[in-house]
Design an enzyme around this catalytic site. Structure first.
Site, PDB file in Angstrom:
ATOM      1  N   GLU A 119       8.767 -13.502   5.712  1.00 25.34           N
ATOM      2  CA  GLU A 119       8.434 -13.326   4.282  1.00 25.34           C
ATOM      3  C   GLU A 119       9.013 -14.532   3.560  1.00 25.34           C
ATOM      4  O   GLU A 119      10.235 -14.632   3.389  1.00 25.34           O
ATOM      5  CB  GLU A 119       9.048 -12.026   3.753  1.00 25.34           C
ATOM      6  CG  GLU A 119       8.448 -10.767   4.322  1.00 25.34           C
ATOM      7  CD  GLU A 119       7.016 -10.529   3.887  1.00 25.34           C
ATOM      8  OE1 GLU A 119       6.509 -11.251   3.008  1.00 25.34           O
ATOM      9  OE2 GLU A 119       6.385  -9.622   4.455  1.00 25.34           O
TER      10      GLU A 119
ATOM     11  N   CYS B  97      10.274 -13.857  -5.242  1.00 27.13           N
ATOM     12  CA  CYS B  97       9.281 -14.628  -4.486  1.00 27.13           C
ATOM     13  C   CYS B  97       7.889 -14.407  -5.089  1.00 27.13           C
ATOM     14  O   CYS B  97       7.021 -15.257  -4.982  1.00 27.13           O
ATOM     15  CB  CYS B  97       9.298 -14.215  -3.035  1.00 27.13           C
ATOM     16  SG  CYS B  97       9.183 -12.438  -2.828  1.00 27.13           S
TER      17      CYS B  97
ATOM     18  N   GLU C 186       8.026 -24.000  -6.199  1.00 24.64           N
ATOM     19  CA  GLU C 186       8.643 -22.719  -6.573  1.00 24.64           C
ATOM     20  C   GLU C 186       9.976 -22.988  -7.281  1.00 24.64           C
ATOM     21  O   GLU C 186      10.887 -23.569  -6.692  1.00 24.64           O
ATOM     22  CB  GLU C 186       8.889 -21.884  -5.317  1.00 24.64           C
ATOM     23  CG  GLU C 186       9.488 -20.531  -5.605  1.00 24.64           C
ATOM     24  CD  GLU C 186      10.030 -19.851  -4.350  1.00 24.64           C
ATOM     25  OE1 GLU C 186      10.730 -20.514  -3.562  1.00 24.64           O
ATOM     26  OE2 GLU C 186       9.750 -18.656  -4.168  1.00 24.64           O
TER      27      GLU C 186
HETATM   28  P1  NAD Z   1      17.153 -19.442   2.769  1.00 29.01           P
HETATM   29  O1  NAD Z   1      15.948 -19.568   3.596  1.00 29.01           O
HETATM   30  O2  NAD Z   1      18.019 -20.632   2.579  1.00 29.01           O
HETATM   31  O3  NAD Z   1      18.134 -18.295   3.336  1.00 29.01           O
HETATM   32  C1  NAD Z   1      17.660 -17.002   3.678  1.00 29.01           C
HETATM   33  C2  NAD Z   1      18.508 -16.443   4.802  1.00 29.01           C
HETATM   34  O4  NAD Z   1      18.398 -17.270   5.956  1.00 29.01           O
HETATM   35  C3  NAD Z   1      20.008 -16.364   4.498  1.00 29.01           C
HETATM   36  O5  NAD Z   1      20.501 -15.173   5.057  1.00 29.01           O
HETATM   37  C4  NAD Z   1      20.575 -17.576   5.226  1.00 29.01           C
HETATM   38  O6  NAD Z   1      21.933 -17.475   5.576  1.00 29.01           O
HETATM   39  C5  NAD Z   1      19.703 -17.598   6.463  1.00 29.01           C
HETATM   40  N1  NAD Z   1      19.651 -18.881   7.161  1.00 29.01           N
HETATM   41  C6  NAD Z   1      19.933 -20.118   6.677  1.00 29.01           C
HETATM   42  N2  NAD Z   1      19.744 -21.045   7.643  1.00 29.01           N
HETATM   43  C7  NAD Z   1      19.335 -20.387   8.746  1.00 29.01           C
HETATM   44  C8  NAD Z   1      18.956 -20.791  10.056  1.00 29.01           C
HETATM   45  N3  NAD Z   1      18.955 -22.068  10.423  1.00 29.01           N
HETATM   46  N4  NAD Z   1      18.561 -19.854  10.922  1.00 29.01           N
HETATM   47  C9  NAD Z   1      18.521 -18.548  10.562  1.00 29.01           C
HETATM   48  N5  NAD Z   1      18.877 -18.099   9.353  1.00 29.01           N
HETATM   49  C10 NAD Z   1      19.273 -19.008   8.445  1.00 29.01           C
HETATM   50  O7  NAD Z   1      16.655 -18.819   1.422  1.00 29.01           O
HETATM   51  P2  NAD Z   1      17.071 -19.166  -0.031  1.00 29.01           P
HETATM   52  O8  NAD Z   1      16.428 -20.440  -0.395  1.00 29.01           O
HETATM   53  O9  NAD Z   1      18.518 -18.987  -0.256  1.00 29.01           O
HETATM   54  O10 NAD Z   1      16.302 -17.927  -0.729  1.00 29.01           O
HETATM   55  C11 NAD Z   1      15.292 -18.059  -1.598  1.00 29.01           C
HETATM   56  C12 NAD Z   1      13.947 -18.098  -0.897  1.00 29.01           C
HETATM   57  O11 NAD Z   1      13.623 -16.835  -0.328  1.00 29.01           O
HETATM   58  C13 NAD Z   1      12.869 -18.389  -1.911  1.00 29.01           C
HETATM   59  O12 NAD Z   1      12.045 -19.412  -1.444  1.00 29.01           O
HETATM   60  C14 NAD Z   1      12.097 -17.085  -2.002  1.00 29.01           C
HETATM   61  O13 NAD Z   1      10.760 -17.233  -2.357  1.00 29.01           O
HETATM   62  C15 NAD Z   1      12.268 -16.508  -0.652  1.00 29.01           C
HETATM   63  N6  NAD Z   1      12.055 -15.060  -0.696  1.00 29.01           N
HETATM   64  C16 NAD Z   1      10.886 -14.550  -0.195  1.00 29.01           C
HETATM   65  C17 NAD Z   1      10.622 -13.187  -0.250  1.00 29.01           C
HETATM   66  C18 NAD Z   1       9.344 -12.598   0.303  1.00 29.01           C
HETATM   67  O14 NAD Z   1       9.266 -11.384   0.452  1.00 29.01           O
HETATM   68  N7  NAD Z   1       8.321 -13.375   0.622  1.00 29.01           N
HETATM   69  C19 NAD Z   1      11.553 -12.337  -0.844  1.00 29.01           C
HETATM   70  C20 NAD Z   1      12.731 -12.879  -1.338  1.00 29.01           C
HETATM   71  C21 NAD Z   1      12.966 -14.247  -1.262  1.00 29.01           C
END
Ligand code: NAD
Length: 535
Positions: A288, A322, A419
């Site tokens: 997601e 999101c 975004e």
């Molecule tokens: P991110 O991708 O940086 O982090 C999300 C999660 O991934 C965290 O728990 C983080 O610790 C983990 N993570 C970081 N590096 C990783 C790796 N190499 N391997 C595995 N896990 C890892 O997200 P962010 O930028 O902090 O969050 C915002 C983003 O999330 C926005 O782009 C938003 O649109 C998206 N989002 C999408 C939805 C949806 O349902 N489509 C919902 C909420 C947020």
């Protein structure tokens, strides 16, 4: 944006600022406790609490004050190994979890939902403390959301079944719907409780075991939930939590003992997960990812209603959604009026400490994210969009940003293309249906979209043409646990919620038995009719 104390409350939700806080909202709500005790800060593995190996910890920051709320155990690769080993043992054939009747799994999941409801007040305060979401939202939306999700999936446990398949030849062939094994659930910070429910509900309903990695900004509610799973009676190893950042996330993704990753977060990390999965054990993936959603307002829409809905579509959850309808496309005939009303609405938004019952918008999640949003606002100004209101930080403490509205936004601008994930509304002008559909689709994202019109034919036609996983007509962010949600294009793959999510957490197995027909039974004689009692 005026400070809270200088400004009259603006919505029906907060009619009197000087009143007793509890009467500021129309529904019963206990007064929040911003000074609540954080009870759990360690890793949760095999129903026990552990320090991280080497005693590593990280700071959990309160975004309202930027002060440290708690120090949380930071899981290393070795700690993730330990959690996966516990989840693997709990999944072995003959284990209490595997032997449990499907209906009893449903009873357990419902018990967890009961405990969430009983602890709703504490959980809501904890989520507000950790994420900066207004307490009225965490109390009425987030805690209710996870409880509803779990109850919905509890009902599915004994209703997932295979088929008997009419194969050719002397065979009986049927399918089994079986759990996958150990599932890694990697959570974002914007909706910690609800995204956990979206993943945990179907994962447990299907009979899997889980290792949850909450986001490093918001680990508290997942840890509290762990204590509730133990209280509910889940067997050891079924539910594990490894707090931490990218190291813990990557360890889970690279682990050969993990069969499935369900991830919510950025496209950048989603890509890394695809790569890592293909290089290790070809995990099943639900991703997601990000969005930059179009919300299209036609000239025949109910204007005041559309202004309010479009406002909520962008500004809900500090704009950190999101699905945020950040690209607000407005028909040229109503454009000026729409902008004027949207600016009036945003200027009245109550930005305040999220523990205040009148707060409509709390702080952004982190200093890094605050800076990123301010960078987008700067780019909007530099690229020639008209800053109608906001555009600066709110107050001088905490990570608050003024609700910001840009008009005159064009498709090539950075604020329209990327975004922002913050309280920034970009209002674009359009003339024709064909044009707006093409412009709405001209993006790598495909998560959600909105349409406001009184013309049902237009709404239905455009719903088909929009390249997005969800379309809301005359409403926005109208989520339901029963309806599937997930992105097209770069916004991800797979579905959460609804029956569809059960497929994301189960495998279909085909079993075929050789059953030669018994040759000495004749179905041609009258004996069959006589036996069945017919004349
Ligand atoms: P991110 O991708 O940086 O982090 C999300 C999660 O991934 C965290 O728990 C983080 O610790 C983990 N993570 C970081 N590096 C990783 C790796 N190499 N391997 C595995 N896990 C890892 O997200 P962010 O930028 O902090 O969050 C915002 C983003 O999330 C926005 O782009 C938003 O649109 C998206 N989002 C999408 C939805 C949806 O349902 N489509 C919902 C909420 C947020």
């Amino acid at each position: 944006m005026a400070a809270v104390t200088e400004q009259a409350p603006v919505t029906d939700v907060n009619p009197k600022l000087d009143a007793d806080p509890v009467s500021c909202v129309p529904w019963p709500i206990p007064p929040p406790n911003p000074a609540l005790e954080v009870k759990y800060t360690k890793m949760f593995i095999n129903n026990e609490w552990y320090d991280a190996s080497g005693g590593a910890t990280f700071n959990d920051i309160n975004p309202s004050t930027e002060k440290v709320t708690a120090r949380i155990a930071e899981a290393s690769e070795a700690d993730v190994d330990k959690a996966v080993a516990a989840a693997t043992a709990a999944f072995q054939p003959g284990s209490p979890w595997r032997k449990m009747d499907a209906s009893d799994r449903g009873v357990l999941i419902n018990k967890l939902a009961d405990l969430i409801d009983e602890n709703k007040y504490y959980l809501a305060c904890l989520e507000t403390l950790d994420s900066g979401k207004p307490y009225t939202h965490t109390f009425f939306m987030d805690t209710t959301g996870i409880s509803k999700l779990l109850r919905y999936y509890a009902g599915w446990t004994d209703k997932m079944h295979g088929k008997t398949v009419p194969v050719d030849g002397d065979y009986l062939s049927y399918t089994l719907v079986q759990p996958m094994g150990v599932c890694g659930l990697i959570l974002p910070w914007n909706m910690p409780l609800i995204t956990m429910g979206m993943k945990l509900g179907p994962a447990l309903a299907c009979g899997n075991t889980v290792v949850i990695k909450p986001d490093e900004n918001t680990p508290l509610t997942a840890l509290f939930l762990a204590s509730l799973t133990k209280e509910a009676g889940f067997p050891a190893g079924v539910f594990n939590v490894v707090p931490g950042g990218p190291t813990a996330g990557a360890a889970l993704v690279n682990h050969h003992g993990v069969q499935k990753i369900s991830f919510t977060g950025s496209i950048e990390i989603g890509r890394k997960i695809e790569e890592a999965s293909s290089k290790t054990n070809m995990k099943r993936l639900t991703l997601e990812l990000s969005g930059n959603c179009p919300n299209i307002i036609f000239a025949d829409a109910d204007l005041d209603y559309a202004v309010e809905q479009a406002h909520q579509a962008v500004f809900m959850n500090q704009g950190q959604m999101c699905t945020a309808g950040a690209r607000t496309f407005v028909h040229e005939d109503i454009y000026d009026e729409f902008v004027k009303k949207s600016v009036a609405r945003a200027s009245k938004k109550m930005v305040a400490d999220p523990f205040q019952l009148y707060s409509e918008q709390g702080p952004q999640i982190s200093r890094k994210h605050f800076d990123s949003i301010m960078g987008y606002i700067k780019a909007g100004k530099e690229e020639g969009a008209k800053l109608e209101c906001g555009g600066s930080r709110h107050g001088d403490k905490g990570l608050y940003i003024q609700p910001t509205v840009f008009s005159g936004v064009t498709d090539e601008m950075k604020i329209a293309k990327e975004e922002i994930f913050g309280p920034v509304q970009c209002i674009l002008k359009f003339s024709t249906i064909e044009e707006v559909v093409e412009r709405a689709n001209n993006t790598q994202y495909g998560l959600a979209a909105g349409i406001f019109t009184q013309n049902v034919s237009v709404a239905l036609e455009i719903s088909k043409a929009l390249e997005s996983g969800t379309v809301w007509v005359n409403c926005y962010n109208a989520f339901a646990v029963q309806s599937p949600f997930g992105g097209l294009k770069m916004s991800g793959k797979g579905k959460e919620m609804g029956e569809e999510s059960l497929r994301e957490f189960s495998e279909i197995k085909t079993v075929t038995l050789k059953l030669p027909q018994i040759q000495n039974i004749s179905f041609k004689s009258n004996a069959v009719r006589q036996y069945s009692g017919s004349t």
